[in-house]
Design an enzyme around this catalytic site. Structure first.
Site, PDB file in Angstrom:
ATOM      1  N   GLY A  12     -19.704  -3.113 -16.037  1.00 12.43           N
ATOM      2  CA  GLY A  12     -20.150  -2.657 -14.726  1.00 12.43           C
ATOM      3  C   GLY A  12     -21.523  -2.018 -14.704  1.00 12.43           C
ATOM      4  CG  ASN A  14     -26.170  -6.158 -13.818  1.00  9.99           C
ATOM      5  OD1 ASN A  14     -27.357  -6.110 -13.518  1.00  9.99           O
ATOM      6  ND2 ASN A  14     -25.737  -6.714 -14.953  1.00  9.99           N
ATOM      7  CG  HIS A 109     -26.575 -16.984 -15.537  1.00 11.99           C
ATOM      8  ND1 HIS A 109     -25.272 -17.025 -15.977  1.00 11.99           N
ATOM      9  CD2 HIS A 109     -27.289 -17.772 -16.370  1.00 11.99           C
ATOM     10  CE1 HIS A 109     -25.201 -17.829 -17.035  1.00 11.99           C
ATOM     11  NE2 HIS A 109     -26.419 -18.289 -17.290  1.00 11.99           N
ATOM     12  CG  ASP A 145     -24.202 -19.831 -13.876  1.00 12.27           C
ATOM     13  OD1 ASP A 145     -23.897 -18.873 -13.144  1.00 12.27           O
ATOM     14  OD2 ASP A 145     -23.719 -19.996 -15.008  1.00 12.27           O
ATOM     15  CB  THR A 172     -33.792  -3.377 -20.314  1.00 12.10           C
ATOM     16  OG1 THR A 172     -34.654  -4.452 -20.702  1.00 12.10           O
ATOM     17  CG2 THR A 172     -33.079  -2.816 -21.531  1.00 12.10           C
ATOM     18  CD  GLU A 174     -28.279  -9.062 -17.049  1.00  9.16           C
ATOM     19  OE1 GLU A 174     -27.345  -8.831 -16.256  1.00  9.16           O
ATOM     20  OE2 GLU A 174     -28.087  -9.514 -18.194  1.00  9.16           O
TER      21      GLU A 174
HETATM   22  C1  GAR Z   1     -24.461  -9.209 -17.518  1.00  7.09           C
HETATM   23  O1  GAR Z   1     -25.294  -9.533 -18.616  1.00  7.09           O
HETATM   24  C2  GAR Z   1     -24.443 -10.357 -16.523  1.00  7.09           C
HETATM   25  O2  GAR Z   1     -25.692 -10.976 -16.374  1.00  7.09           O
HETATM   26  C3  GAR Z   1     -23.458 -11.288 -17.156  1.00  7.09           C
HETATM   27  O3  GAR Z   1     -22.433 -10.450 -17.636  1.00  7.09           O
HETATM   28  C4  GAR Z   1     -23.000  -9.174 -17.961  1.00  7.09           C
HETATM   29  C5  GAR Z   1     -22.209  -8.107 -17.238  1.00  7.09           C
HETATM   30  O4  GAR Z   1     -22.625  -6.824 -17.639  1.00  7.09           O
HETATM   31  N1  GAR Z   1     -22.970 -12.248 -16.232  1.00  7.09           N
HETATM   32  C6  GAR Z   1     -22.641 -13.496 -16.556  1.00  7.09           C
HETATM   33  O5  GAR Z   1     -22.697 -13.917 -17.694  1.00  7.09           O
HETATM   34  C7  GAR Z   1     -22.158 -14.337 -15.401  1.00  7.09           C
HETATM   35  N2  GAR Z   1     -21.944 -15.701 -15.826  1.00  7.09           N
HETATM   36  P1  GAR Z   1     -22.276  -5.558 -16.756  1.00  7.09           P
HETATM   37  O6  GAR Z   1     -20.754  -5.587 -16.555  1.00  7.09           O
HETATM   38  O7  GAR Z   1     -22.694  -4.393 -17.582  1.00  7.09           O
HETATM   39  O8  GAR Z   1     -23.020  -5.679 -15.467  1.00  7.09           O
END
Ligand code: GAR
Length: 202
Positions: A12, A14, A109, A145, A172, A174
């Site tokens: 979580g 993001n 992504h 995607d 970092t 994202e």
């Molecule tokens: C992030 O790196 C996001 O870009 C990726 O999962 C991670 C979640 O991290 N998403 C995907 O791969 C979607 N296909 P978070 O839970 O710390 O946000």
């Protein structure tokens, strides 16, 4: 203010970046709920600490993908979401689900799309030997995607990178990239023209 619902499956970070930007006024929205498909995911406690209602839809407790998605649709309907932000939500939504929120679902992504769709995007980049990687924020369409790209940010790939070290460097980027893209959406700056999103450059 836009009415936002966040979907997440894991840590979580993001979701947390979006929450912080909502709290400090960068994103003109209210977070109405967080939906997760993973009971016990760390994003649940984060949302609770923000005072945001959490909807847990464990795919294993439903007979079909359709029943799973219908449960989520019914659970979020009262929030009348203007925007659904997928923040590490690791399930593909059906075209039926997406049709309820056309051009209102945004995903991040961890790759420079259209390269490296799907799982382990950062590992795919390391294995391919590319020298630049990054993240993409895009509108969700039924193809995985593949929707219109809102913003991308790049990072270098270093010779001794592993999937994990590259993933950390991409992460970092994202957070600010997702915040900026959702800010533009919530300020009604974006228009979609076929595959091209306009209004992303300020
Ligand atoms: C992030 O790196 C996001 O870009 C990726 O999962 C991670 C979640 O991290 N998403 C995907 O791969 C979607 N296909 P978070 O839970 O710390 O946000």
């Amino acid at each position: 203010k836009k009415r936002m619902v966040i979907f997440a499956s894991g840590r979580g970070s993001n979701a947390e970046a979006l929450h912080e930007a909502v709290e400090n006024g960068t994103i003109n929205a209210e977070i109405k709920a967080l939906v997760t498909d993973i009971p016990g995911a760390a994003c649940i406690d984060k949302a609770k600490s923000w005072g945001v209602p959490v909807i847990v839809a464990d795919r294993k407790s439903f007979d079909s993908k359709q029943a799973f998605e219908q449960y989520i649709l019914d659970a979020i309907a009262p929030y009348a979401a203007d925007v659904i932000c997928l923040a590490g939500f690791m399930r593909l939504l059906s075209s039926d689900f997406i049709s309820h929120y056309e051009h209102k679902i945004i995903n991040i992504h961890p790759a420079l799309l259209p390269s490296f769709r799907g799982l382990h995007a950062q590992g795919q980049a390391v294995a391919a030997g590319v020298k630049i990687a990054g993240c993409t924020v895009h509108f969700v369409v039924p193809d995985m995607d593949a929707g219109p790209i809102i913003l991308q940010s790049a990072v270098p790939v270093l010779e001794d990178d592993t999937e994990d070290t590259l993933a950390a460097r991409i992460l970092t980027k994202e957070h600010p990239t997702y915040v900026r893209a959702v800010q533009l959406f919530c300020d009604d700056k974006l228009t979609i023209d076929g595959n091209v999103v306009r209004g992303t450059q300020g």
